[in-house]
Design a protein around this motif. Structure first.
Motif, mmCIF file in Angstrom:
data_model
loop_
_atom_site.group_PDB
_atom_site.id
_atom_site.type_symbol
_atom_site.label_atom_id
_atom_site.label_comp_id
_atom_site.label_asym_id
_atom_site.label_seq_id
_atom_site.Cartn_x
_atom_site.Cartn_y
_atom_site.Cartn_z
ATOM 1 N N MET A 79 140.781 -13.167 115.735
ATOM 2 C CA MET A 79 141.588 -11.987 115.890
ATOM 3 C C MET A 79 140.834 -10.777 115.328
ATOM 4 O O MET A 79 140.178 -10.860 114.301
ATOM 5 N N VAL A 80 140.950 -9.644 116.000
ATOM 6 C CA VAL A 80 140.277 -8.418 115.598
ATOM 7 C C VAL A 80 141.123 -7.719 114.533
ATOM 8 O O VAL A 80 142.287 -7.403 114.766
ATOM 9 N N PRO A 81 140.556 -7.465 113.347
ATOM 10 C CA PRO A 81 141.330 -6.847 112.250
ATOM 11 C C PRO A 81 141.474 -5.332 112.415
ATOM 12 O O PRO A 81 140.826 -4.553 111.721
ATOM 13 N N LEU A 82 142.328 -4.924 113.326
ATOM 14 C CA LEU A 82 142.490 -3.504 113.628
ATOM 15 C C LEU A 82 143.592 -2.816 112.822
ATOM 16 O O LEU A 82 143.569 -1.596 112.654
ATOM 17 N N ALA A 83 144.571 -3.560 112.352
ATOM 18 C CA ALA A 83 145.727 -2.958 111.676
ATOM 19 C C ALA A 83 145.323 -2.076 110.485
ATOM 20 O O ALA A 83 145.799 -0.937 110.388
ATOM 21 N N PRO A 84 144.449 -2.536 109.570
ATOM 22 C CA PRO A 84 144.088 -1.660 108.439
ATOM 23 C C PRO A 84 143.387 -0.375 108.884
ATOM 24 O O PRO A 84 143.606 0.687 108.315
ATOM 25 N N LEU A 85 142.584 -0.484 109.920
ATOM 26 C CA LEU A 85 141.860 0.678 110.426
ATOM 27 C C LEU A 85 142.813 1.708 111.019
ATOM 28 O O LEU A 85 142.717 2.905 110.737
ATOM 29 N N PHE A 86 143.763 1.238 111.824
ATOM 30 C CA PHE A 86 144.731 2.161 112.416
ATOM 31 C C PHE A 86 145.710 2.692 111.372
ATOM 32 O O PHE A 86 146.189 3.818 111.493
ATOM 33 N N THR A 87 145.987 1.931 110.352
ATOM 34 C CA THR A 87 146.826 2.417 109.254
ATOM 35 C C THR A 87 146.123 3.575 108.555
ATOM 36 O O THR A 87 146.731 4.604 108.255
ATOM 37 N N GLN A 88 144.835 3.418 108.317
ATOM 38 C CA GLN A 88 144.046 4.483 107.698
ATOM 39 C C GLN A 88 144.017 5.716 108.600
ATOM 40 O O GLN A 88 144.189 6.846 108.122
ATOM 41 N N MET A 89 143.815 5.519 109.888
ATOM 42 C CA MET A 89 143.788 6.641 110.820
ATOM 43 C C MET A 89 145.146 7.348 110.851
ATOM 44 O O MET A 89 145.213 8.578 110.872
ATOM 45 N N LYS A 90 146.224 6.570 110.835
ATOM 46 C CA LYS A 90 147.565 7.150 110.845
ATOM 47 C C LYS A 90 147.788 7.989 109.595
ATOM 48 O O LYS A 90 148.306 9.110 109.669
ATOM 49 N N GLU A 91 147.399 7.471 108.432
ATOM 50 C CA GLU A 91 147.562 8.219 107.187
ATOM 51 C C GLU A 91 146.767 9.518 107.216
ATOM 52 O O GLU A 91 147.254 10.566 106.786
ATOM 53 N N ASN A 92 145.545 9.461 107.744
ATOM 54 C CA ASN A 92 144.735 10.670 107.844
ATOM 55 C C ASN A 92 145.349 11.671 108.817
ATOM 56 O O ASN A 92 145.312 12.878 108.573
ATOM 57 N N LEU A 93 145.897 11.184 109.917
ATOM 58 C CA LEU A 93 146.540 12.082 110.878
ATOM 59 C C LEU A 93 147.798 12.713 110.283
ATOM 60 O O LEU A 93 148.078 13.893 110.519
ATOM 61 N N GLU A 94 148.548 11.957 109.506
ATOM 62 C CA GLU A 94 149.736 12.516 108.847
ATOM 63 C C GLU A 94 149.332 13.613 107.864
ATOM 64 O O GLU A 94 149.959 14.670 107.807
ATOM 65 N N LYS A 95 148.265 13.366 107.099
ATOM 66 C CA LYS A 95 147.779 14.373 106.154
ATOM 67 C C LYS A 95 147.268 15.603 106.905
ATOM 68 O O LYS A 95 147.500 16.737 106.484
ATOM 69 N N LYS B 121 134.088 3.187 113.291
ATOM 70 C CA LYS B 121 134.246 1.792 112.858
ATOM 71 C C LYS B 121 135.030 0.997 113.894
ATOM 72 O O LYS B 121 134.694 -0.145 114.197
ATOM 73 N N ARG B 122 136.085 1.614 114.419
ATOM 74 C CA ARG B 122 136.912 0.945 115.441
ATOM 75 C C ARG B 122 136.069 0.616 116.668
ATOM 76 O O ARG B 122 136.091 -0.506 117.172
ATOM 77 N N THR B 123 135.290 1.582 117.118
ATOM 78 C CA THR B 123 134.453 1.366 118.301
ATOM 79 C C THR B 123 133.435 0.258 118.054
ATOM 80 O O THR B 123 133.262 -0.640 118.887
ATOM 81 N N LYS B 124 132.768 0.276 116.895
ATOM 82 C CA LYS B 124 131.779 -0.765 116.572
ATOM 83 C C LYS B 124 132.431 -2.136 116.484
ATOM 84 O O LYS B 124 131.869 -3.124 116.958
ATOM 85 N N MET B 125 133.622 -2.182 115.897
ATOM 86 C CA MET B 125 134.336 -3.449 115.769
ATOM 87 C C MET B 125 134.718 -3.989 117.146
ATOM 88 O O MET B 125 134.558 -5.185 117.421
ATOM 89 N N LEU B 126 135.202 -3.123 118.008
ATOM 90 C CA LEU B 126 135.606 -3.561 119.346
ATOM 91 C C LEU B 126 134.412 -4.012 120.179
ATOM 92 O O LEU B 126 134.521 -4.952 120.967
ATOM 93 N N ILE B 127 133.278 -3.362 119.987
ATOM 94 C CA ILE B 127 132.055 -3.787 120.680
ATOM 95 C C ILE B 127 131.609 -5.142 120.135
ATOM 96 O O ILE B 127 131.243 -6.043 120.896
ATOM 97 N N LYS B 128 131.657 -5.287 118.816
ATOM 98 C CA LYS B 128 131.238 -6.539 118.173
ATOM 99 C C LYS B 128 132.060 -7.725 118.673
ATOM 100 O O LYS B 128 131.521 -8.808 118.907
ATOM 101 N N ASP C 245 129.537 1.596 127.787
ATOM 102 C CA ASP C 245 130.621 2.493 128.191
ATOM 103 C C ASP C 245 131.881 2.173 127.390
ATOM 104 O O ASP C 245 132.829 1.588 127.906
ATOM 105 N N PRO C 246 131.893 2.569 126.095
ATOM 106 C CA PRO C 246 133.053 2.252 125.255
ATOM 107 C C PRO C 246 134.235 3.178 125.557
ATOM 108 O O PRO C 246 134.358 4.251 124.992
ATOM 109 N N SER C 247 135.095 2.752 126.465
ATOM 110 C CA SER C 247 136.214 3.610 126.864
ATOM 111 C C SER C 247 137.513 3.176 126.194
ATOM 112 O O SER C 247 137.729 2.000 125.902
#
Length: 158
Positions: A1-17, A57-64, A72-74
């Motif tokens: 499983m791809v560990p995306l939840a912590p990354l998107f949580t961080q992005m969400k917090e940054n977007l809220e700030k 980081k998200r893009t690199k993880m998804l490629i990995k 073509d990381p879309s």
């Protein structure tokens, strides 16, 4: 499983700030205090840098993990993959929340940009008045450019 939840949580917090900073920026633009505006600009830049880093980081993880193509990381490929995942409801919700926050940030930033443009035009007009220039009274130079005709009666000389 791809560990995306912590990354998107961080992005969400940054977007809220970022949204908070943009809303604060609008309030500060009303008072036009340069020091406060500069401080908010540096806060915005730091938050945007954090968001960019998390996105990289998200893009690199998804490629990995072979989710998206390295050449073509879309985001479309990522969204299709995410929709097909049955046990990633938390990540789907985080992605939706991030997209909503991103749209709100874009709207706030656009509004602030319009305010800044209006303030810049107003300040330029006031400065020209102090110098005795009138935008309507311009002459052409030998190079084809224009420059305002100076008045003998300027506010600056009064």
């Amino acid at each position: 499983m791809v560990p995306l939840a912590p990354l998107f949580t961080q992005m969400k917090e940054n977007l809220e700030k970022l949204l908070e900073v943009l809303q604060c920026e609008r309030r500060i633009l009303a008072t036009a205090t340069p020091d406060d505006i500069l401080q908010l600009s540096s806060e915005k830049q730091a938050l945007l840098d954090n968001i960019d880093t998390a996105n990289e980081k998200r893009t690199k993880m998804l490629i990995k993990f072979g989710v998206i193509d390295a050449k073509d990381p879309s985001d479309h490929a990522f969204k299709e993959w995410l929709d097909a995942q049955p046990k990633m409801e938390d990540v789907k919700q985080l992605v939706d929340e991030c997209n909503i926050l991103l749209d709100q940030c874009k709207k706030e930033n656009f509004t602030n940009a319009r305010i800044i443009t209006t303030l810049r035009k107003r300040n330029k007009t006031l400065f020209e008045m102090l110098q005795g220039h009138n935008r309507k009274n311009k002459v052409y130079t030998s190079k084809g450019n224009t420059h305002p005709v100076s008045s003998k009666h300027t506010l600056g000389r009064a």
